[in-house]
Design an enzyme around this catalytic site. Structure first.
Site, PDB file in Angstrom:
ATOM      1  N   ILE A 106       0.848  -1.188   0.000  1.00 42.58           N
ATOM      2  CA  ILE A 106       0.000   0.000   0.000  1.00 42.58           C
ATOM      3  C   ILE A 106       0.885   1.240   0.000  1.00 42.58           C
ATOM      4  O   ILE A 106       1.764   1.382   0.842  1.00 42.58           O
ATOM      5  CB  ILE A 106      -0.894   0.029   1.264  1.00 42.58           C
ATOM      6  CG1 ILE A 106      -1.713  -1.254   1.384  1.00 42.58           C
ATOM      7  CG2 ILE A 106      -1.797   1.260   1.253  1.00 42.58           C
ATOM      8  CD1 ILE A 106      -2.361  -1.441   2.749  1.00 42.58           C
ATOM      9  N   CYS A 107       0.639   2.134  -0.934  1.00 40.99           N
ATOM     10  CA  CYS A 107       1.352   3.412  -0.973  1.00 40.99           C
ATOM     11  C   CYS A 107       0.501   4.421  -0.216  1.00 40.99           C
ATOM     12  O   CYS A 107      -0.452   4.980  -0.743  1.00 40.99           O
ATOM     13  CB  CYS A 107       1.572   3.851  -2.412  1.00 40.99           C
ATOM     14  SG  CYS A 107       2.456   5.419  -2.527  1.00 40.99           S
ATOM     15  N   LEU A 108       0.841   4.639   1.055  1.00 34.67           N
ATOM     16  CA  LEU A 108       0.105   5.548   1.929  1.00 34.67           C
ATOM     17  C   LEU A 108       1.136   6.214   2.828  1.00 34.67           C
ATOM     18  O   LEU A 108       1.862   5.535   3.559  1.00 34.67           O
ATOM     19  CB  LEU A 108      -0.931   4.752   2.740  1.00 34.67           C
ATOM     20  CG  LEU A 108      -1.891   5.518   3.620  1.00 34.67           C
ATOM     21  CD1 LEU A 108      -2.774   6.446   2.797  1.00 34.67           C
ATOM     22  CD2 LEU A 108      -2.761   4.552   4.411  1.00 34.67           C
TER      23      LEU A 108
END
Length: 196
Positions: A106-108
């Site tokens: 997840i790119c967060l």
């Protein structure tokens, strides 16, 4: 009472003075007593180790993911809460989203550079719910196939670039690499011209 017994049962073997132990026990109880909407803790996941949780998630009503079921894996290092947990989707159903790779990464930003010890499992879960709920189109990140082939198993070892609407981690890396290479060639040419 059942929740407190589960939290204490998972802590066998941890020294009572350990900051990690205290923080995770507190968060576990908070999560069990007041889980984020559509989320439940897989209680079997914490019976053997409190440093690894599986959270079952259901897509929020009225969103592209309504009724879909996902699982989040949380892994906590000994530096938690000063170091963010490793969080990724796991299982057979990984959401198709511009900031979620097909391997579950997840790119967060709050999972890496914007992490703060004031954040918690609940706040991470709410951010992920918000990220999925605001999605307008189901699609993978543009560099999904390359990233999945070349990335580390631990998503925290990825250097993410955050650019608002679209994720362009790999594309930006290659553009940056090309620019540096061009600048290096230009500086070599300038040195060569100066010598002649």
């Amino acid at each position: 009472m059942k929740n407190k017994m589960l939290a204490e049962a998972t802590l066998t073997g941890w020294p009572r003075c350990c900051q990690l132990y205290k923080r995770l026990q507190k968060e576990l109880l908070a999560f069990q007593n007041d889980p984020p909407p559509g989320m439940t803790l897989d209680e079997k996941s914490v019976q053997n180790s409190i440093t690894q949780w599986i959270v079952d998630m259901e897509g929020a009503p009225g969103t592209l993911y309504e009724g879909e079921k996902f699982q989040l894996l949380f892994k906590f290092s000994s530096r938690y809460p000063f170091d963010s947990p490793q969080v990724m989707f796991t299982g057979d159903n990984i959401p198709v989203h511009p900031h979620v790779y097909s391997n579950g990464h997840i790119c967060l930003s709050i999972l890496t550079e914007d992490w703060s010890p004031a954040l918690s499992v609940q706040s991470v879960c709410l951010s992920i719910i918000s990220m999925l709920s605001s999605c307008k189109e189901k699609r993978r990140p543009p560099d999904n196939s390359f990233y999945v082939r070349t990335c580390n198993k631990n998503p925290k070892k990825t250097k993410w670039w955050y650019h608002g609407k679209y994720l362009t981690r790999t594309r930006n890396f290659f553009l940056l690499f090309r620019l540096k290479k061009i600048k290096l060639q230009e500086s070599r040419m300038n040195v060569f011209k100066a010598l002649n």
